[in-house]
Design an enzyme around this catalytic site. Structure first.
Site, PDB file in Angstrom:
ATOM      1  N   ASP A  58      51.971  31.868  39.976  1.00  0.00           N
ATOM      2  CA  ASP A  58      51.717  33.071  40.763  1.00  0.00           C
ATOM      3  C   ASP A  58      51.901  34.321  39.904  1.00  0.00           C
ATOM      4  OD1 ASP A  58      51.098  34.332  43.239  1.00  0.00           O
ATOM      5  OD2 ASP A  58      53.207  34.822  43.507  1.00  0.00           O
ATOM      6  N   GLU A  76      47.298  32.835  39.136  1.00  0.00           N
ATOM      7  CA  GLU A  76      46.851  33.880  40.066  1.00  0.00           C
ATOM      8  C   GLU A  76      46.859  35.201  39.298  1.00  0.00           C
ATOM      9  OE1 GLU A  76      46.874  37.132  42.628  1.00  0.00           O
ATOM     10  OE2 GLU A  76      48.854  36.471  41.956  1.00  0.00           O
TER      11      GLU A  76
END
Length: 298
Positions: free
Chosen positions: A37, A67
């Site tokens: 992330d 991400e």
């Protein structure tokens, strides 16, 4: 890092702890990949070091995706190069293309992949239509008109390039203060099944008309059935496409059930494939292909 968690990955104890935890996770839990992330918030040097550590300790070949929500294709491709192409990224530019095309009258469908990661780095692009950040009422909301969702999912699921990621909310709907029903009239599982059964082999594109595009997959020796996909954003349309002489005489129908009728493949391996009325997509497959009885039941 994001959400104000100040974790210093340059600190030796932090680095050692993260590596030890990652190694434990990869050896104790039966996973084959990791999603990282908010990777813009920590250094590429640390990330590369972590990937090298995992390669050495738990073996190579893991699927690693980050991400890195950015609409700058240059920034995204630079990150992939810096990571020696060991990393994949979510294709944010593709999501924004879907959104823009869905809200543009007489949009040119041929431009759908312009400036996208899947066009530039097809092996390292994770394609998607929506996620938890881009769904309505979220900070990165990228609204995609409902009519365009089936086109978008066909574009990520039935083509050669990209590694598709399906959004839970599009399959099962979204609950809460701003509820939404399952998208695509509940057909996302059928499109996934079409990928699993028929989206194999050489791809031939027919991106020769602004409002109607299509492609075929010719199959392989062990997955011989193939498919033909045609879509339009300007009402009923058709496309002559080649599926292979070996399919001559076969009767093909739309696995989604939106386009009625049958297509008979001619002696040269071509068929005149139609798209439904309105603005939609059809996925044509031999009506006797293995697995056809599974559609409409998921």
């Amino acid at each position: 890092m994001a959400r104000f968690a100040d974790v210093d990955f340059t600190h030796p104890e932090v680095e050692a702890d993260v590596k030890a935890w990652s190694e434990w996770l990869c050896t104790q839990v039966p996973i084959q990949g990791i999603r990282f992330d908010a990777i813009k918030h920590y250094s590429e040097e640390f990330l590369q070091d972590l990937v090298d550590h995992l390669d050495a300790k738990v073996g190579r070949g893991w699927f690693l995706v980050g991400e890195f929500w950015e609409d700058s294709l240059d920034d995204m491709t630079a990150h992939i190069r810096n990571m020696q192409h060991k990393f994949s990224l979510f294709d944010a530019p593709l999501v924004y293309n879907f959104s823009a095309l869905s809200h543009t009258e007489n949009a040119d469908l041929r431009t759908v992949f312009d400036g996208t990661l899947v066009q530039s780095e097809p092996v390292n692009a994770v394609t998607l239509v929506m996620n938890h950040d881009t769904q309505p009422y979220q900070a990165l909301a990228a609204d995609i008109h409902p009519f365009f969702k089936p086109l978008a999912y066909a574009l990520i699921l039935l083509r050669v390039d990209g590694y598709p990621c399906i959004f839970y909310g599009d399959v099962y709907g979204i609950q809460g203060d701003h509820p939404f029903p399952p998208s695509c009239g509940g057909k996302v599982p059928d499109l996934c099944l079409a990928r699993k059964l028929y989206a194999y082999g050489e791809q031939r594109d027919y991106f020769d008309s602004p409002q109607c595009i299509g492609w075929t997959r010719l199959g392989t020796w062990d997955r011989p059935f193939g498919l033909a996909c045609v879509m339009s954003n300007a009402g009923p349309n058709y496309k002559w496409m080649y599926v292979g002489k070996e399919h001559s005489g076969e009767v093909w129908t739309d696995i989604l059930g939106w386009e009625q009728g049958q297509i008979i493949i001619n002696q040269d391996g071509w068929g005149c494939f139609t798209s439904p009325g309105g603005m939609s997509v059809a996925v044509w497959v031999n009506q006797r292909a293995d697995g056809r009885d599974g559609f409409g039941k998921l």
